[in-house]
Structure formats: structure tokens, C-alpha cells
Write a protein that holds these residues in place. Structure first.
Motif, PDB file in Angstrom:
ATOM      1  N   ASP A   2      -7.967  14.703   0.102  1.00 46.06           N
ATOM      2  CA  ASP A   2      -8.365  14.730  -1.240  1.00 46.06           C
ATOM      3  C   ASP A   2      -7.933  13.672  -2.304  1.00 46.06           C
ATOM      4  OD1 ASP A   2      -5.466  14.888  -1.492  1.00 46.06           O
ATOM      5  OD2 ASP A   2      -5.324  16.672  -2.622  1.00 46.06           O
ATOM      6  N   ASN A   3      -7.437  12.572  -1.616  1.00 44.52           N
ATOM      7  CA  ASN A   3      -7.212  11.434  -2.401  1.00 44.52           C
ATOM      8  C   ASN A   3      -7.983  10.229  -1.892  1.00 44.52           C
ATOM      9  OD1 ASN A   3      -5.583  11.093   0.195  1.00 44.52           O
ATOM     10  ND2 ASN A   3      -4.212   9.504  -1.032  1.00 44.52           N
ATOM     11  N   VAL A   4      -8.970  10.502  -0.966  1.00 42.02           N
ATOM     12  CA  VAL A   4      -9.761   9.514  -0.613  1.00 42.02           C
ATOM     13  C   VAL A   4     -11.362   9.919  -0.932  1.00 42.02           C
ATOM     14  CG1 VAL A   4     -10.852   8.469   1.657  1.00 42.02           C
ATOM     15  CG2 VAL A   4      -8.454   8.972   1.557  1.00 42.02           C
ATOM     16  N   THR A   5     -12.036   9.013  -1.374  1.00 46.68           N
ATOM     17  CA  THR A   5     -13.492   9.157  -1.909  1.00 46.68           C
ATOM     18  C   THR A   5     -14.188   8.137  -1.607  1.00 46.68           C
ATOM     19  OG1 THR A   5     -12.354  10.018  -4.269  1.00 46.68           O
ATOM     20  CG2 THR A   5     -14.854   9.245  -4.151  1.00 46.68           C
ATOM     21  N   PRO A   6     -15.394   8.396  -0.675  1.00 46.15           N
ATOM     22  CA  PRO A   6     -16.272   7.585  -0.117  1.00 46.15           C
ATOM     23  C   PRO A   6     -17.355   6.997  -1.532  1.00 46.15           C
ATOM     24  CG  PRO A   6     -16.884   9.648   0.432  1.00 46.15           C
ATOM     25  CD  PRO A   6     -15.848   9.768  -0.197  1.00 46.15           C
ATOM     26  N   LEU A   7     -17.609   5.657  -1.590  1.00 47.32           N
ATOM     27  CA  LEU A   7     -18.227   5.045  -2.696  1.00 47.32           C
ATOM     28  C   LEU A   7     -19.507   4.378  -1.946  1.00 47.32           C
ATOM     29  CD1 LEU A   7     -15.467   3.202  -4.598  1.00 47.32           C
ATOM     30  CD2 LEU A   7     -16.249   5.480  -5.030  1.00 47.32           C
ATOM     31  N   TYR A  12     -14.014   2.915   0.378  1.00 43.92           N
ATOM     32  CA  TYR A  12     -13.501   4.077   0.463  1.00 43.92           C
ATOM     33  C   TYR A  12     -12.203   3.921  -0.769  1.00 43.92           C
ATOM     34  CZ  TYR A  12     -15.663   5.799   4.499  1.00 43.92           C
ATOM     35  OH  TYR A  12     -16.445   6.248   5.273  1.00 43.92           O
ATOM     36  N   GLU A  13     -12.396   4.707  -2.003  1.00 46.33           N
ATOM     37  CA  GLU A  13     -11.241   4.719  -2.945  1.00 46.33           C
ATOM     38  C   GLU A  13     -10.295   5.479  -2.351  1.00 46.33           C
ATOM     39  OE1 GLU A  13     -12.561   5.517  -7.259  1.00 46.33           O
ATOM     40  OE2 GLU A  13     -11.295   7.331  -6.565  1.00 46.33           O
ATOM     41  N   ILE A  14      -8.922   4.902  -2.689  1.00 44.04           N
ATOM     42  CA  ILE A  14      -7.698   5.620  -2.355  1.00 44.04           C
ATOM     43  C   ILE A  14      -6.807   5.979  -3.431  1.00 44.04           C
ATOM     44  CG2 ILE A  14      -5.641   5.807  -0.862  1.00 44.04           C
ATOM     45  CD1 ILE A  14      -7.297   3.805   1.148  1.00 44.04           C
ATOM     46  N   ASP A  15      -6.668   7.038  -3.824  1.00 45.68           N
ATOM     47  CA  ASP A  15      -5.851   7.330  -4.895  1.00 45.68           C
ATOM     48  C   ASP A  15      -4.397   7.146  -4.290  1.00 45.68           C
ATOM     49  OD1 ASP A  15      -4.028   8.328  -7.046  1.00 45.68           O
ATOM     50  OD2 ASP A  15      -5.397   9.912  -7.395  1.00 45.68           O
ATOM     51  N   THR A  16      -3.542   6.223  -4.949  1.00 43.41           N
ATOM     52  CA  THR A  16      -2.324   5.754  -4.364  1.00 43.41           C
ATOM     53  C   THR A  16      -1.180   6.896  -4.920  1.00 43.41           C
ATOM     54  OG1 THR A  16      -1.808   4.285  -6.232  1.00 43.41           O
ATOM     55  CG2 THR A  16      -2.923   3.413  -4.089  1.00 43.41           C
ATOM     56  N   ARG A  17      -1.402   7.641  -5.918  1.00 40.79           N
ATOM     57  CA  ARG A  17      -0.667   8.804  -6.334  1.00 40.79           C
ATOM     58  C   ARG A  17       0.586   8.027  -6.916  1.00 40.79           C
ATOM     59  NH1 ARG A  17      -4.425  11.889  -5.702  1.00 40.79           N
ATOM     60  NH2 ARG A  17      -4.139  13.629  -4.089  1.00 40.79           N
ATOM     61  N   MET A  18       0.436   6.743  -7.737  1.00 42.09           N
ATOM     62  CA  MET A  18       1.492   5.876  -8.235  1.00 42.09           C
ATOM     63  C   MET A  18       2.556   7.050  -8.943  1.00 42.09           C
ATOM     64  SD  MET A  18       1.335   2.981 -11.148  1.00 42.09           S
ATOM     65  CE  MET A  18       2.872   2.873 -12.059  1.00 42.09           C
ATOM     66  N   ALA A  19       3.620   6.909  -8.530  1.00 44.60           N
ATOM     67  CA  ALA A  19       4.825   7.917  -9.353  1.00 44.60           C
ATOM     68  C   ALA A  19       4.345   9.344  -9.242  1.00 44.60           C
ATOM     69  CB  ALA A  19       4.855   7.252 -10.737  1.00 44.60           C
ATOM     70  N   ALA A  46       3.164   3.436  -0.573  1.00 43.88           N
ATOM     71  CA  ALA A  46       2.870   3.006   0.737  1.00 43.88           C
ATOM     72  C   ALA A  46       2.574   4.073   1.738  1.00 43.88           C
ATOM     73  CB  ALA A  46       3.973   1.826   1.482  1.00 43.88           C
ATOM     74  N   PRO A  47       3.318   5.072   1.906  1.00 47.55           N
ATOM     75  CA  PRO A  47       3.131   6.023   2.787  1.00 47.55           C
ATOM     76  C   PRO A  47       1.808   7.023   2.714  1.00 47.55           C
ATOM     77  CG  PRO A  47       5.271   6.227   2.249  1.00 47.55           C
ATOM     78  CD  PRO A  47       4.619   5.245   1.434  1.00 47.55           C
ATOM     79  N   VAL A  48       1.473   7.085   1.360  1.00 43.13           N
ATOM     80  CA  VAL A  48       0.368   7.483   0.935  1.00 43.13           C
ATOM     81  C   VAL A  48      -1.046   6.850   1.414  1.00 43.13           C
ATOM     82  CG1 VAL A  48      -0.936   8.426  -1.012  1.00 43.13           C
ATOM     83  CG2 VAL A  48       1.419   8.886  -1.106  1.00 43.13           C
ATOM     84  N   VAL A  49      -0.940   5.622   0.915  1.00 45.00           N
ATOM     85  CA  VAL A  49      -1.770   4.654   1.692  1.00 45.00           C
ATOM     86  C   VAL A  49      -2.081   4.526   3.164  1.00 45.00           C
ATOM     87  CG1 VAL A  49      -2.873   2.333   1.777  1.00 45.00           C
ATOM     88  CG2 VAL A  49      -1.699   3.240  -0.546  1.00 45.00           C
ATOM     89  N   ARG A  50      -0.976   4.748   3.723  1.00 44.09           N
ATOM     90  CA  ARG A  50      -0.894   4.619   5.233  1.00 44.09           C
ATOM     91  C   ARG A  50      -1.700   6.014   5.555  1.00 44.09           C
ATOM     92  NH1 ARG A  50       4.882   5.359   7.922  1.00 44.09           N
ATOM     93  NH2 ARG A  50       4.444   7.066   6.694  1.00 44.09           N
ATOM     94  N   ASP A  51      -1.298   6.935   5.200  1.00 42.05           N
ATOM     95  CA  ASP A  51      -1.896   8.231   5.430  1.00 42.05           C
ATOM     96  C   ASP A  51      -3.543   8.236   5.297  1.00 42.05           C
ATOM     97  OD1 ASP A  51       0.551   9.008   6.496  1.00 42.05           O
ATOM     98  OD2 ASP A  51       0.939  10.556   4.669  1.00 42.05           O
ATOM     99  N   ALA A  52      -3.691   7.795   4.118  1.00 44.72           N
ATOM    100  CA  ALA A  52      -5.362   7.626   4.034  1.00 44.72           C
ATOM    101  C   ALA A  52      -5.958   6.976   4.827  1.00 44.72           C
ATOM    102  CB  ALA A  52      -5.273   7.232   2.550  1.00 44.72           C
ATOM    103  N   LEU A  53      -5.414   5.585   5.225  1.00 42.97           N
ATOM    104  CA  LEU A  53      -6.062   4.730   6.137  1.00 42.97           C
ATOM    105  C   LEU A  53      -6.028   5.389   7.742  1.00 42.97           C
ATOM    106  CD1 LEU A  53      -5.871   2.709   3.834  1.00 42.97           C
ATOM    107  CD2 LEU A  53      -5.262   0.976   5.808  1.00 42.97           C
ATOM    108  N   SER A  54      -5.087   6.234   8.067  1.00 40.69           N
ATOM    109  CA  SER A  54      -5.283   6.809   9.401  1.00 40.69           C
ATOM    110  C   SER A  54      -6.362   7.975   9.289  1.00 40.69           C
ATOM    111  CB  SER A  54      -3.887   7.676   9.248  1.00 40.69           C
ATOM    112  OG  SER A  54      -3.487   8.233  10.526  1.00 40.69           O
TER     113      SER A  54
END
Length: 308
Positions: A2-7, A12-19, A46-54
Motif C-alpha cells: 500500500d506504500n508503492v504507487t506506479p507512476l 514507482y513512488e515509495i512512501d518511506t513512512r518517515m517517522a 530503510a527497512p520500509v524501502v527495502r520491503d517496497a523494492l522486494s
């Protein structure tokens, strides 16, 4: 996820969920022969971004490049962690920021002075990156995305002295970092980002003019998301800068200290932003994106260095 949006265009936009927030800082993955991550977000992201890339099929050995528009911790705080996750990736940054990614001690010390106890919650700790993996860009540079597709880097200071904009040769997307301010998609608001110590109005306006001259098809804001109305958005970026600088100059001329100057500028710009008239969560998000105290402090610092 739900934090990955195809553009479109394999972007792909990734919401990094900062804080833990949504819609604060975006990273972008450009898929293709040589996958490239633009902006890592914070260390704690970083773990959020890694999971999105995966989720997009990019494994530990697949990422070719990580590039950051500048080294502020909301954009590049995760570089060291992401570099560890993706040992084959080259890390690309402007030459004025490269040493701080290799040895983040000074950057973290100054961030601690600014943010104090909030530092760990908002950003975490930037881990060092092996200097041999870092490619330092000059005023222009090129990142190979494979199949003849490139990201062209254009030096764009004013917000930060280590800032670059990145233009995708295939899509015409321009990754603007913070050089065009911050954009809130929920309300369409645009507000400047003028923190100390590097803000310089004339240089910042020059960078916006450069972005206009590049004739991008779309602007991809790190805060936050895609904007397709390019010319009028960049005009607004310049207008916002001038308004905030003029108001801060007025406060300074009246002899106001920083706290009172912030209050005055905040009050006199309030009507410009629908976010501040929306619900409390949206207003809070907007202040996190582009806080009036940081903006006014940066303008004051510039005025002190360059009396007008």
C-alpha cells in the motif's frame, strides 16, 4: 504494497513512512535493466524501502544505483543502510555531499544540534558508506539506467549547496528534491524549503529557472509526489520564495527576534495554504514538511550573511 504507487514509465513512488507518517518523504524506484533508487528516506525508513523494492522484484543484488538529490537526512539518511542491503549498488551524490556519506560524523553532530531529542525519532542515524562505492557528481553528470535511458544530473543549489535535480531521458520526469519547495498533494499547496545554513534566494531562484529551462514533462517532489502542471508550479515556487523572504525582511527590519518573526510570517502566510485550514493531521503534516521556524531561520541566516 500500500506504500508503492506506479507512476508510469517503470517509475514507482515509495512512501518511506518517515517517522511513521504517510505522505512526508517519497523515494522513487526506476525499474529497467539497471534499477535505480532516487532518495532513500531516513535511516529508520530503510527497512520500509527495502520491503517496497522486494515487492517490485528488486533483490539484494539487483539494485544498480542509489542517487540522492542532497544529503539532508530525510532524503539520504538511509544511504548507509540501503548500501548494506544492496552490496552491488553504486551510491551517487553531488561532490559537495560525498564526504559526509563516507563519514557522517559532522553531519550527524550538526543535525543533533538542530533537532536535539527529536533526531532519533525523526531520522535515526546515517550509517557510513564505503567511499569506494560513492560516485561524486560535478555540476552535471549522467546515471546509466540501461537500454540508452539516463538520468541527467543538474547542480541546483539554493536550498542546499550539495543539491542536484535529476532528469529522466525517457519520461521527462524531473526529480526536484527540495529545490522547488514542498508540495502537498491533498490540498495542492506549495511552500518553500529554506532551512539554514545554505539557503540563498538568488541562487535558489537560479535553480528554479534552470528547472524551467530543462522543460520537464513532470515534477517528482520528494515531498511529495508527481505534479504535471510544470511551468505554473515552478512559477509558484519562485513566488513563494519571494513572499517568505519579503516577510522575513520586514520582520527583521522591525527588530523582531526569531520567535516573533516566525509568528509574524506564519500569520501573514496562513491564508495561502489550504492545509492549515484543513484537519489537524493535515496541518501537522504540512508543518513537518516545511516548518515555518526552519524556513524563517534559514532566511534570517542568509540576510545576516548578505546584508540588503
Amino acid at each position: 504494497m500500500d506504500n508503492v504507487t506506479p507512476l508510469g514509465g517503470d517509475v514507482y513512488e515509495i512512501d518511506t513512512r518517515m517517522a511513521g507518517y504517510s505522505g512526508i518523504t517519497a523515494g522513487y524506484l526506476i525499474l529497467g535493466d539497471r534499477p535505480c533508487l532516487v532518495e532513500t528516506g531516513t535511516s529508520t525508513s530503510a527497512p520500509v524501502v527495502r520491503d517496497a523494492l522486494s515487492s517490485l522484484g528488486v533483490g539484494p543484488d539487483d539494485l544498480a544505483t542509489v542517487v540522492v538529490t542532497h544529503i539532508h537526512l530525510d532524503h539520504a539518511g538511509g544511504v548507509g543502510d540501503i548500501a548494506n542491503y544492496y552490496p552491488s549498488a553504486e551510491i551517487v551524490v553531488h561532490e559537495k555531499g560525498a564526504r559526509h556519506l563516507a563519514d557522517p560524523s559532522r553531519l550527524m553532530a550538526s543535525a543533533k544540534m538542530v533537532w536535539g531529542d527529536k533526531l532519533d525519532v525523526l531520522f535515526g542515524t546515517l550509517a557510513p558508506t564505503d567511499a569506494a562505492r560513492i560516485r561524486a557528481l560535478g555540476d552535471t553528470g549522467t546515471i546509466d539506467l540501461g537500454n540508452g535511458r539516463t538520468l541527467a544530473s543538474h547542480y541546483s543549489p539554493g536550498h542546499a549547496k550539495h543539491h542536484v535535480g535529476l532528469l529522466d531521458s525517457l519520461t521527462g520526469d524531473l526529480y526536484v528534491g527540495d529545490a522547488a519547495g514542498v508540495y502537498l498533494p491533498e490540498t495542492g499547496d506549495l511552500r518553500p524549503a529554506t532551512p539554514p545554513p545554505d539557503f540563498d534566494l538568488d541562487v535558489a531562484l537560479g535553480s528554479i529557472a534552470l528547472f524551467t529551462a530543462l522543460k520537464p514533462q513532470r515534477l517528482l517532489f520528494s515531498h511529495y509526489g508527481p505534479v504535471e502542471d510544470v511551468p505554473s508550479t515552478l512559477e509558484r515556487s519562485a513566488e513563494e520564495l519571494r513572499i517568505w523572504v519579503d516577510l522575513t525582511k520586514r520582520a527583521r527590519a522591525e527588530g523582531l527576534d526569531l520567535d516573533h518573526a516566525v509568528a509574524m510570517v506564519r500569520d501573514r502566510t496562513r491564508e495561502r495554504y489550504a492545509a492549515l485550514r484543513a484537519d489537524e493531521a493535515t496541518a501537522e503534516q504540512f508543518e513537518l514538511l516545511s516548518g515555518a521556524p526552519s524556513n524563517v531561520a534559514g532566511i534570517m541566516h542568509w540576510l545576516d550573511r548578505a546584508p540588503r
